[in-house]
Design a protein around this motif. Structure first.
Motif, PDB file in Angstrom:
ATOM      1  N   VAL A   1       0.748  -1.205   0.210  1.00  0.00           N
ATOM      2  CA  VAL A   1       0.268  -0.171   0.148  1.00  0.00           C
ATOM      3  C   VAL A   1       0.966   0.992  -0.674  1.00  0.00           C
ATOM      4  CG1 VAL A   1      -2.309  -1.118   1.113  1.00  0.00           C
ATOM      5  CG2 VAL A   1      -0.211   0.068   2.177  1.00  0.00           C
ATOM      6  N   GLY A   2       2.003   1.126  -0.392  1.00  0.00           N
ATOM      7  CA  GLY A   2       3.032   2.046  -0.320  1.00  0.00           C
ATOM      8  C   GLY A   2       2.891   3.376  -1.831  1.00  0.00           C
ATOM      9  N   GLY A   3       2.023   3.157  -2.287  1.00  0.00           N
ATOM     10  CA  GLY A   3       1.571   4.412  -3.958  1.00  0.00           C
ATOM     11  C   GLY A   3       1.398   5.192  -3.246  1.00  0.00           C
TER      12      GLY A   3
ATOM     13  N   ALA B 124       2.360  -3.364   3.476  1.00  0.00           N
ATOM     14  CA  ALA B 124       3.575  -2.800   3.217  1.00  0.00           C
ATOM     15  C   ALA B 124       3.264  -0.811   3.135  1.00  0.00           C
ATOM     16  CB  ALA B 124       4.135  -3.973   2.402  1.00  0.00           C
ATOM     17  N   CYS B 125       4.338  -0.708   4.222  1.00  0.00           N
ATOM     18  CA  CYS B 125       3.682   1.124   3.919  1.00  0.00           C
ATOM     19  C   CYS B 125       5.173   1.596   3.424  1.00  0.00           C
ATOM     20  CB  CYS B 125       2.930   1.934   5.331  1.00  0.00           C
ATOM     21  SG  CYS B 125       1.424   1.037   5.299  1.00  0.00           S
ATOM     22  N   GLY B 126       4.832   2.436   2.222  1.00  0.00           N
ATOM     23  CA  GLY B 126       6.097   2.824   1.600  1.00  0.00           C
ATOM     24  C   GLY B 126       6.279   4.488   2.764  1.00  0.00           C
TER      25      GLY B 126
ATOM     26  N   LEU C 230      10.901   1.300  -1.376  1.00  0.00           N
ATOM     27  CA  LEU C 230      11.168   0.423  -2.146  1.00  0.00           C
ATOM     28  C   LEU C 230      11.045  -0.253  -2.904  1.00  0.00           C
ATOM     29  CD1 LEU C 230      12.707  -1.781   1.558  1.00  0.00           C
ATOM     30  CD2 LEU C 230      14.225   0.492   0.054  1.00  0.00           C
TER      31      LEU C 230
ATOM     32  N   ALA D 107       9.801  -4.020  -0.857  1.00  0.00           N
ATOM     33  CA  ALA D 107       8.875  -3.629  -0.154  1.00  0.00           C
ATOM     34  C   ALA D 107       8.839  -5.320   0.118  1.00  0.00           C
ATOM     35  CB  ALA D 107       7.393  -3.222  -0.555  1.00  0.00           C
TER      36      ALA D 107
ATOM     37  N   GLY E 168      -2.390  -3.465  -2.621  1.00  0.00           N
ATOM     38  CA  GLY E 168      -3.518  -3.002  -1.691  1.00  0.00           C
ATOM     39  C   GLY E 168      -4.506  -1.972  -2.830  1.00  0.00           C
ATOM     40  N   ASP E 169      -4.438  -2.026  -4.340  1.00  0.00           N
ATOM     41  CA  ASP E 169      -5.382  -0.557  -4.961  1.00  0.00           C
ATOM     42  C   ASP E 169      -6.497  -1.664  -6.422  1.00  0.00           C
ATOM     43  OD1 ASP E 169      -3.429  -1.595  -7.255  1.00  0.00           O
ATOM     44  OD2 ASP E 169      -3.159   0.408  -7.972  1.00  0.00           O
TER      45      ASP E 169
ATOM     46  N   GLU F  17       6.333  -6.342 -18.162  1.00  0.00           N
ATOM     47  CA  GLU F  17       5.246  -5.314 -17.541  1.00  0.00           C
ATOM     48  C   GLU F  17       5.040  -4.207 -18.768  1.00  0.00           C
ATOM     49  OE1 GLU F  17       3.920  -5.292 -14.828  1.00  0.00           O
ATOM     50  OE2 GLU F  17       3.590  -3.198 -14.555  1.00  0.00           O
TER      51      GLU F  17
ATOM     52  N   ILE G  79      -3.633 -10.566 -17.933  1.00  0.00           N
ATOM     53  CA  ILE G  79      -1.956 -10.044 -17.333  1.00  0.00           C
ATOM     54  C   ILE G  79      -2.085 -10.520 -15.573  1.00  0.00           C
ATOM     55  CG2 ILE G  79      -2.680  -7.716 -18.555  1.00  0.00           C
ATOM     56  CD1 ILE G  79      -4.498  -7.399 -16.201  1.00  0.00           C
ATOM     57  N   ASN G  80      -1.572 -10.228 -15.150  1.00  0.00           N
ATOM     58  CA  ASN G  80      -1.727  -9.790 -13.847  1.00  0.00           C
ATOM     59  C   ASN G  80      -1.799  -9.085 -12.764  1.00  0.00           C
ATOM     60  OD1 ASN G  80       0.190 -10.212 -11.106  1.00  0.00           O
ATOM     61  ND2 ASN G  80       1.820  -8.800 -11.197  1.00  0.00           N
TER      62      ASN G  80
ATOM     63  N   TYR H 213       0.016 -12.946  -5.127  1.00  0.00           N
ATOM     64  CA  TYR H 213       0.916 -13.885  -5.631  1.00  0.00           C
ATOM     65  C   TYR H 213       0.368 -15.049  -4.585  1.00  0.00           C
ATOM     66  CZ  TYR H 213       2.377  -9.751  -7.770  1.00  0.00           C
ATOM     67  OH  TYR H 213       2.312  -8.162  -8.470  1.00  0.00           O
TER      68      TYR H 213
ATOM     69  N   TRP I 147     -12.450  -8.106 -10.709  1.00  0.00           N
ATOM     70  CA  TRP I 147     -11.328  -7.512 -10.760  1.00  0.00           C
ATOM     71  C   TRP I 147     -11.347  -6.402 -11.495  1.00  0.00           C
ATOM     72  CZ3 TRP I 147      -7.159  -5.490 -13.342  1.00  0.00           C
ATOM     73  CH2 TRP I 147      -5.938  -5.555 -12.651  1.00  0.00           C
TER      74      TRP I 147
ATOM     75  N   ASP J  90      -8.952  -2.263 -11.049  1.00  0.00           N
ATOM     76  CA  ASP J  90      -7.981  -2.234 -10.354  1.00  0.00           C
ATOM     77  C   ASP J  90      -8.735  -0.683 -10.232  1.00  0.00           C
ATOM     78  OD1 ASP J  90      -6.167   0.639  -9.625  1.00  0.00           O
ATOM     79  OD2 ASP J  90      -4.145  -0.716 -11.122  1.00  0.00           O
TER      80      ASP J  90
HETATM   81  N1  GDD Z   1       5.075  -1.001   0.143  1.00  0.00           N
HETATM   82  C1  GDD Z   1       5.154   0.079  -0.972  1.00  0.00           C
HETATM   83  N2  GDD Z   1       6.120   0.643  -1.848  1.00  0.00           N
HETATM   84  N3  GDD Z   1       4.608  -0.448  -1.802  1.00  0.00           N
HETATM   85  C2  GDD Z   1       4.411   0.633  -3.297  1.00  0.00           C
HETATM   86  C3  GDD Z   1       5.766   0.524  -3.533  1.00  0.00           C
HETATM   87  C4  GDD Z   1       6.594   0.717  -2.447  1.00  0.00           C
HETATM   88  O1  GDD Z   1       7.482   1.486  -3.150  1.00  0.00           O
HETATM   89  N4  GDD Z   1       5.607   1.101  -4.957  1.00  0.00           N
HETATM   90  C5  GDD Z   1       4.487   0.718  -5.339  1.00  0.00           C
HETATM   91  N5  GDD Z   1       3.739   0.450  -4.544  1.00  0.00           N
HETATM   92  C6  GDD Z   1       1.786  -1.201  -4.154  1.00  0.00           C
HETATM   93  C7  GDD Z   1       1.257   0.570  -4.681  1.00  0.00           C
HETATM   94  O2  GDD Z   1       0.521   1.256  -3.766  1.00  0.00           O
HETATM   95  C8  GDD Z   1       0.044  -0.600  -5.708  1.00  0.00           C
HETATM   96  O3  GDD Z   1      -0.557  -1.167  -4.346  1.00  0.00           O
HETATM   97  C9  GDD Z   1       1.059  -1.254  -5.943  1.00  0.00           C
HETATM   98  O4  GDD Z   1       2.150  -1.701  -5.298  1.00  0.00           O
HETATM   99  C10 GDD Z   1       1.404  -1.342  -7.471  1.00  0.00           C
HETATM  100  O5  GDD Z   1       2.228  -0.971  -7.496  1.00  0.00           O
HETATM  101  P1  GDD Z   1       0.655   0.237  -8.648  1.00  0.00           P
HETATM  102  O6  GDD Z   1       1.827   1.561  -8.650  1.00  0.00           O
HETATM  103  O7  GDD Z   1      -0.401   0.737  -8.575  1.00  0.00           O
HETATM  104  O8  GDD Z   1       1.301  -0.215 -10.425  1.00  0.00           O
HETATM  105  P2  GDD Z   1       0.392  -0.625 -11.361  1.00  0.00           P
HETATM  106  O9  GDD Z   1      -1.117  -0.801 -10.725  1.00  0.00           O
HETATM  107  O10 GDD Z   1       0.660   0.479 -12.402  1.00  0.00           O
HETATM  108  O11 GDD Z   1       1.014  -1.835 -11.934  1.00  0.00           O
HETATM  109  C11 GDD Z   1       1.350  -3.474 -11.389  1.00  0.00           C
HETATM  110  O12 GDD Z   1      -0.618  -3.888 -10.873  1.00  0.00           O
HETATM  111  C12 GDD Z   1      -0.959  -4.232 -12.216  1.00  0.00           C
HETATM  112  C13 GDD Z   1      -2.328  -4.871 -11.708  1.00  0.00           C
HETATM  113  O13 GDD Z   1      -3.727  -3.831 -11.037  1.00  0.00           O
HETATM  114  C14 GDD Z   1       1.431  -4.155 -11.334  1.00  0.00           C
HETATM  115  O14 GDD Z   1       1.677  -4.822 -10.741  1.00  0.00           O
HETATM  116  C15 GDD Z   1       0.874  -4.768 -12.954  1.00  0.00           C
HETATM  117  O15 GDD Z   1       1.604  -5.961 -13.247  1.00  0.00           O
HETATM  118  C16 GDD Z   1       0.038  -5.277 -12.452  1.00  0.00           C
HETATM  119  O16 GDD Z   1      -0.978  -5.932 -14.081  1.00  0.00           O
END
Ligand code: GDD
Ligand code: MG
Length: 324
Positions: free
Chosen positions: A7-9, A52-54, A83, A88, A105-106, A156, A168-169, A173, A213, A215
């Motif tokens: 949940v660090g985003g 996991a909080c950033g 990280l 993370a 977490g989103d 990715e 897609i992912n 996991y 599902w 996002d």
């Molecule tokens: N703790 C922590 N630290 N969490 C992080 C960090 C970090 O540095 N960076 C990102 N996150 C968390 C975000 O809060 C989010 O819940 C999750 O990791 C995924 O990051 P996103 O930034 O939302 O990635 P995305 O949506 O572009 O892509 C990811 O999700 C897709 C599905 O929604 C990837 O995993 C893709 O492969 C996937 O398809």
């Protein structure tokens, strides 16, 4: 069973909704967004959720505490600096059992996590990815799968035009700690760009999961997710309503106002006579004046819409005012 939830985003695409409230605790229909994930994890046998909080989780902790009675316990891990998704999880490993769920977490989802866990055990995998079919994979991680479920390629954010519909992912996991062998501590690592590609041919499996599902990272998807919850297209504990309307008992609505189809009206909102609210979410304490029209919009807490004003296709920040 343990689940680590990332949940660090920063949730930047939902601003100004997320300017003051972190995305994980933004209200979705009637509860903080992350509560849906915690309920879902609990329904698949998870008894401990590690967030996991950033960055500093003060607001998260205030809202989610140590979990709901009868549900999984919740605790918080804070990285010294963000990280990345892989970093993370690497950082959290000392707190985790040998095998655990890890989740982005989103997402709002009711995918069958138990099926993912069972397949992971059957195949003796190091990492198993829940996969979801989409028409356009460009904003996601695209996965190419062999018939026996081995991942052949993990790509990715493929370039536009790279591929049509695909799996897609889904950011769900099951991982063995051994998937992180050789991953250095303390630096930023992307699980999608570094760790998964490195595990191709080395214990990385994928499973297509059925169910709902999404996002919720953009205003349109936030609105769609709200109607999907209220109209029952995703399994949650929220009471369903076929016209997509959810009004908190603590809202005051004039008998001459029109609410819906599709509307969320949170506690403390006041809606005047002749006003119309459709396709919109009103968070706590919004005031909608007489004969005002609100459509296809999201109003943060305390927004004031003057009598006769028109708000259409807008996302308004906390306590903004709209004049006629
Ligand atoms: N703790 C922590 N630290 N969490 C992080 C960090 C970090 O540095 N960076 C990102 N996150 C968390 C975000 O809060 C989010 O819940 C999750 O990791 C995924 O990051 P996103 O930034 O939302 O990635 P995305 O949506 O572009 O892509 C990811 O999700 C897709 C599905 O929604 C990837 O995993 C893709 O492969 C996937 O398809
Ligand atoms: Mg995301």
């Amino acid at each position: 069973m343990q689940a680590l939830v990332l949940v660090g985003g920063k949730g930047t695409r939902l601003r100004p909704l997320t300017t003051e409230i972190p995305k994980p605790i933004l209200t979705l229909v009637d509860r903080p967004f992350l509560s849906y994930m915690i309920e879902w994890l609990g329904s698949h046998g998870v008894d401990e959720v590690v967030l996991a909080c950033g960055f500093l989780p003060d607001q998260l902790e205030e809202v989610l505490g140590d979990g709901e009675p009868g549900g999984p316990s919740v605790r918080y891990l804070v990285e010294p600096e963000p990280l990345g998704t892989g970093g993370a999880i690497r950082f959290a490993l000392p707190e985790l059992e040998e095998r655990f769920f890890a989740l982005n977490g989103d997402v709002l989802t009711d995918l069958d996590l138990s099926a993912l866990w069972d397949s992971h055990l059957d195949r003796g995998a190091r990492a198993s990815l829940g996969l979801y079919p989409v028409e356009d994979p460009t904003g996601y991680g695209l996965v190419d799968l062999a018939d026996d479920g081995r991942v052949l390629d993990f790509h990715e954010k493929p370039e536009p035009g790279h591929a049509g519909a695909g799996l897609i992912n889904a950011g769900t996991y099951v991982l063995e700690k051994s998937a992180f062998d050789g991953v250095p501590e303390g630096r930023e690592v992307s699980i999608e760009r570094e760790i998964f590609p490195g595990l191709v041919g080395n214990g990385l499996y994928g499973v297509r999961l059925d169910g709902y599902w999404v996002d919720i990272g953009t205003p349109d998807r936030y609105l769609d997710a709200s109607w999907d919850i209220i109209e029952g297209r995703v399994t949650t504990e929220v009471e369903t309503d076929p016209s997509g309307v959810h009004v908190d008992p603590g809202a005051t609505i004039s008998g001459e106002a029109t609410i819906g189809p599709r509307a969320v009206v949170a506690s403390g909102c006041t809606i005047g006579p002749g006003a119309e609210v459709t396709g919109s979410v009103l968070l706590d304490g919004c005031e909608i004046g007489k004969d005002a029209v609100v459509s296809n919009s999201i109003l943060s807490a305390g927004v004031n819409v003057a009598a006769g004003a028109n708000v259409s296709d807008r996302v308004l920040g906390k306590q903004e005012s709209v004049n006629a």
